[in-house]
Scaffold this motif. Sequence first.
Motif, mmCIF file in Angstrom:
data_model
loop_
_atom_site.group_PDB
_atom_site.id
_atom_site.type_symbol
_atom_site.label_atom_id
_atom_site.label_comp_id
_atom_site.label_asym_id
_atom_site.label_seq_id
_atom_site.Cartn_x
_atom_site.Cartn_y
_atom_site.Cartn_z
ATOM 1 N N SER A 173 0.860 -1.181 0.000
ATOM 2 C CA SER A 173 0.000 0.000 0.000
ATOM 3 C C SER A 173 0.893 1.227 0.000
ATOM 4 N N GLY A 174 0.726 2.055 -0.992
ATOM 5 C CA GLY A 174 1.557 3.255 -1.111
ATOM 6 C C GLY A 174 3.018 2.886 -1.277
ATOM 7 N N ASP A 175 3.867 3.464 -0.455
ATOM 8 C CA ASP A 175 5.306 3.242 -0.548
ATOM 9 C C ASP A 175 5.824 2.155 0.379
ATOM 10 N N ALA A 208 -4.457 -4.788 0.705
ATOM 11 C CA ALA A 208 -4.626 -3.367 0.456
ATOM 12 C C ALA A 208 -5.616 -3.189 -0.682
ATOM 13 N N LYS A 250 -7.550 0.289 -2.703
ATOM 14 C CA LYS A 250 -7.809 1.720 -2.852
ATOM 15 C C LYS A 250 -7.101 2.553 -1.782
ATOM 16 N N GLY A 251 -5.826 2.225 -1.538
ATOM 17 C CA GLY A 251 -5.026 3.005 -0.621
ATOM 18 C C GLY A 251 -5.231 2.716 0.848
ATOM 19 N N LEU A 252 -6.103 1.762 1.173
ATOM 20 C CA LEU A 252 -6.336 1.396 2.565
ATOM 21 C C LEU A 252 -5.759 0.028 2.841
#
Length: 146
Positions: free
Chosen positions: A90-92, A136, A138-140
Motif C-alpha cells: 500500500s503506497g510506498d 490493500a 484503494k489506498g487502505l
Amino acid sequence: MKSVLLGTALLAGSFCAQAQATLVSNINLSGDSYPSWITIFKNKVVFAASNDTSGHELFWLDNDTAKLLYNMNPVGDALLYSNNAKLAVSGDYAYFPADNGITGTELYRWDGTAVPSLVLDLYPGGINSGIEEGGAHKGLLYFGGL
C-alpha cells in the motif's frame, strides 16, 4: 456435453505446455526453504522463506540471488508458516506480520531500503496480536488480528 469438451480441451492443453520450472536461488542447503508470500514491491521480488541460519524470514531477489532482507528475530522464526499471512503493498510500503522475539506477532512495514519497522502492536507487552491476513485496496490497508 460442453463440460466434457471443455475438460478435454484443458487436459489436452496441459499436455502441450512446454514451460519448465528453473531453480533461481537455493537459500537453504540443508533442507526445504518453504517460499511463500511472493510479492512484487518496487520492482523487487519479495518473499518469505527459511535459510540455514536465520529461520523463516523475509527475502528479496537481487538479480538471481536471494538475499535476507533483515533478520527480524535472531532467536527464532520471524514470519509465520501460514498461507493466510501475506505481504500487502500500500503506497510506498510493504506490510507484513512478523515476530521480532519480543512483541509477539505484530504488523510491520518496509519501505524497500531501510530496516522494517513496527507499525502496530495491538496487545503491548509481548502478547501475540495474531495478525495474519492482510491486503490493500484503494489506498487502505486491511488486516486480521485477535
